[in-house]
Design a protein around this motif. Structure first.
Motif, short mmCIF file in Angstrom:
data_model
loop_
_atom_site.label_atom_id
_atom_site.label_comp_id
_atom_site.label_asym_id
_atom_site.label_seq_id
_atom_site.Cartn_x
_atom_site.Cartn_y
_atom_site.Cartn_z
N HIS A 56 -23.47 5.41 -14.17
CA HIS A 56 -22.37 6.55 -14.91
C HIS A 56 -21.11 6.00 -13.96
O HIS A 56 -20.94 6.41 -13.48
CB HIS A 56 -23.17 7.62 -14.04
CG HIS A 56 -22.79 9.21 -14.59
ND1 HIS A 56 -22.65 9.28 -16.60
CD2 HIS A 56 -22.07 9.78 -13.95
CE1 HIS A 56 -21.12 10.58 -16.51
NE2 HIS A 56 -20.82 10.85 -15.02
N SER A 57 -19.97 6.08 -14.98
CA SER A 57 -18.78 6.84 -14.55
C SER A 57 -18.02 8.03 -13.88
O SER A 57 -18.87 8.71 -15.08
CB SER A 57 -17.66 5.73 -15.43
OG SER A 57 -18.48 4.50 -15.20
N PRO A 58 -17.47 8.29 -13.64
CA PRO A 58 -17.47 9.46 -12.84
C PRO A 58 -15.85 10.00 -14.34
O PRO A 58 -16.05 8.87 -14.74
CB PRO A 58 -15.99 9.80 -11.79
CG PRO A 58 -16.42 8.22 -10.89
CD PRO A 58 -17.45 7.40 -11.92
N ILE A 59 -16.16 11.73 -14.86
CA ILE A 59 -15.32 11.08 -15.88
C ILE A 59 -14.24 12.70 -16.08
O ILE A 59 -15.46 13.78 -15.13
CB ILE A 59 -16.49 12.14 -17.37
CG1 ILE A 59 -17.26 10.80 -17.83
CG2 ILE A 59 -16.24 12.28 -18.47
CD1 ILE A 59 -18.46 11.01 -18.71
N GLN A 60 -12.87 12.95 -16.01
CA GLN A 60 -12.72 14.08 -16.10
C GLN A 60 -12.31 14.84 -17.14
O GLN A 60 -12.91 14.52 -18.08
CB GLN A 60 -10.98 13.07 -15.81
CG GLN A 60 -10.99 12.91 -14.16
CD GLN A 60 -9.86 12.32 -13.66
OE1 GLN A 60 -8.96 13.01 -14.69
NE2 GLN A 60 -10.23 11.85 -12.63
N GLU A 61 -12.62 16.59 -16.60
CA GLU A 61 -12.74 16.86 -18.11
C GLU A 61 -11.64 17.98 -17.09
O GLU A 61 -10.87 18.12 -16.23
CB GLU A 61 -14.46 17.27 -17.90
CG GLU A 61 -14.98 17.92 -17.00
CD GLU A 61 -16.48 17.84 -17.12
OE1 GLU A 61 -17.03 18.97 -17.16
OE2 GLU A 61 -16.57 17.32 -17.93
N ASP A 138 -17.20 14.75 -13.70
CA ASP A 138 -18.76 14.86 -13.61
C ASP A 138 -19.31 13.14 -12.81
O ASP A 138 -19.22 12.51 -13.68
CB ASP A 138 -18.97 14.69 -14.77
CG ASP A 138 -20.71 15.13 -14.63
OD1 ASP A 138 -21.26 15.12 -14.29
OD2 ASP A 138 -20.64 15.33 -16.26
N PHE A 139 -19.64 13.39 -11.30
CA PHE A 139 -19.99 11.98 -11.40
C PHE A 139 -21.67 11.69 -11.65
O PHE A 139 -22.75 11.11 -10.79
CB PHE A 139 -20.06 12.70 -9.28
CG PHE A 139 -19.08 12.45 -9.19
CD1 PHE A 139 -18.79 11.35 -8.74
CD2 PHE A 139 -17.97 13.34 -8.46
CE1 PHE A 139 -16.60 10.75 -8.49
CE2 PHE A 139 -16.96 13.12 -8.28
CZ PHE A 139 -15.84 11.70 -7.78
N GLY A 140 -21.93 12.52 -12.18
CA GLY A 140 -23.62 12.78 -12.73
C GLY A 140 -24.24 13.62 -11.86
O GLY A 140 -25.12 14.20 -12.49
#
Length: 479
Positions: A56-61, A138-140
């Motif tokens: 899981h790659s960090p996702i910016q939202e 979101d780091f999972g």
């Protein structure tokens, strides 16, 4: 000199044979161990590559409004102050909001965060990326919200609120360990598992190899007792090996016993034959006495010939692997013929044979072999019946089996000897059997013939006196 060399060679061979199982064990164990270890390490490496690929790659939202409002309120309270105690600030924040607070000094990328190893990925990401605009990442395993930058004592800072980390599991603890320790643990655990697996495979093989060697050296009582109860292929192999060893022991013991019995039984007629020849030579000129001894010689030769023929027949039946000639046989007609033939011998004793049949029966059989078995049983019944008695032969059906029973009125057999009745050369009373001319092989031959027809033969005493022998045969399957 030759003796020493021979002794030395023998010792060398003995030493080699003793070391052979040990070398075999080490060789196959190492091969299996390295094969399993290589397979596990390869599987672990492939799994690691796959995990890293899909990790899981960090996702910016878009920034969470509630979290952003909390961070802005906190930033306004501390903005413009000369000094701020970050640790106290983090503790109060955690107590009020049940969340963790991270503070980043933008100029130096210094990050004030919990010292827990679980935050290593978050710390690395926040130090590496410049987040001027508020976002939620979101780091999972957690979500982190950033605030707009603000100033404290002329230094630019940024606040981050983070959800509490989930309760640590064994997997998460392992992930947090340094890579070198994780690799070392993998090697140690895989080493132990592979060694145990290799040992569990090689131990039964070594036991079977050692047992085979012992049987080859003549130790026929050798059995594999440690692994024959296992519910896997090795257990089945050990069980099959034990069955083979038991059958081999029985066959060899049977051969040895038969050889001993034959030697013993041949000694008596040969001794009598030698004595008769000596007496005949002594009475040369006395025609009557010489003829008496020569007749005795002829009788002993006939007994020897009969005994040898019976021994050969029994041996052929016990160990022949060839399929005998089977055909549809009318059992009623076959038994009737045997009864007619045996009546000639029975008439000399004033014994009559009565044949009773309750139906017509057909089966697959070798006519000559089955007739020989029935004849041996019937002649044995006549032989031990008193004069002016009746021997009864009954042919009946029970379920899908044909029952041929022979009843006599003789003295019977002691109950403890019934099981021995079908053994070669067994006699209840040696003197009586020899006087009757028997070799002690008739019932043994009959049993082997019946077994070849997939049947069985049973002996039991009847009251008040007599013996009943029952031949059980399978009926022919009608198409």
């Amino acid at each position: 000199m030759n003796t020493k060399n021979s002794s030395s060679a023998t010792n060398t061979n003995t030493s080699f044979n003793k070391d052979r199982p040990k070398r075999f064990f080490i060789g196959i164990s190492l091969k299996l161990f390295f094969a399993f270890w290589l397979a596990i390490l390869t599987s672990a490496l492939i799994s690691y590559i796959v995990i890293q690929t899909f990790r899981h790659s960090p996702i910016q939202e878009e920034a969470n409004p509630q979290q952003l409002e909390i961070l802005n309120n906190l930033a306004r309270k501390i903005e413009g102050k000369h000094t701020v105690k970050f640790q106290q600030l983090q503790k109060r924040f955690h107590k009020q909001h049940n969340q963790d607070l991270l503070i980043k000094k933008i100029g130096t990328a210094k990050l004030y965060s919990p010292r827990d190893h679980g935050w290593s990925n978050v710390r690395g990401y926040l130090k590496k990326h410049s987040l001027e605009n508020p976002v939620t990442i979101d780091f999972g395993f957690t979500k982190v919200t950033s605030s707009p930058p603000f100033f404290v004592n002329n230094s630019k800072y940024q606040l981050f609120s983070a959800e509490k980390l989930p309760r640590k599991s064994i997997v998460s603890l392992l992930v947090q360990l340094p890579m070198a320790i994780r690799i070392l643990m993998l090697l140690l655990i895989s080493f132990l598992l592979c060694w145990l697996l290799a040992k569990s495979f090689t131990s039964p093989l070594i036991a079977i190899q050692k047992a085979s060697k012992d049987i080859g050296e003549g130790k026929l009582t050798t059995r594999i007792t440690k692994f024959d109860q296992r519910a896997d292929e090795f257990g089945a192999l050990a069980h099959s090996f034990n069955q083979m060893a038991e059958q081999l022991e029985n066959n060899i013991s049977s051969h040895q016993r038969l050889l001993g019995d034959v030697s013993h039984e041949l000694r008596s007629p040969l001794t009598r034959l030698q004595l008769a020849v000596a007496l005949a030579e002594k009475n040369i000129g006395n025609t009557a006495e010489q003829q008496k001894h020569l007749s005795r010689c002829e009788m002993e030769v006939e007994r020897l010939d009969e005994m040898i023929a019976d021994v050969l027949t029994l041996s052929r039946l016990e160990h022949s692997q060839k399929a005998f000639a089977c055909d549809d046989t009318n059992l009623n007609h076959l038994v009737s013929q045997v009864v007619t033939d045996c009546q000639y011998f029975a008439s000399s004793k004033d014994v009559s044979i009565e044949f009773k049949e309750s139906g017509k029966y057909t089966l697959l059989a070798d006519d000559k072999l089955l007739a020989s078995a029935i004849s041996n049983v019937l002649n044995n019944a006549v032989k031990y019946s008193a004069n002016n008695q009746v021997v009864t032969v009954e042919l009946t059906q029970q379920h899908e089996q044909i029952m041929l029973s022979v009843f006599d009125n003789g003295p019977g057999v002691p109950d403890e000897m019934l099981d021995k009745l079908f053994k070669p050369f067994f006699r209840v009373a040696d003197a009586r059997d020899r006087s009757s001319g028997g070799t002690g092989l008739g019932l043994a031959i009959a049993q082997q013939a019946i077994l070849m027809h997939h049947g069985e033969i049973i002996a039991e005493n009847i009251k008040p006196s007599g013996l009943k022998i029952t031949i059980v045969l399978p009926m022919a399957k009608m198409g």
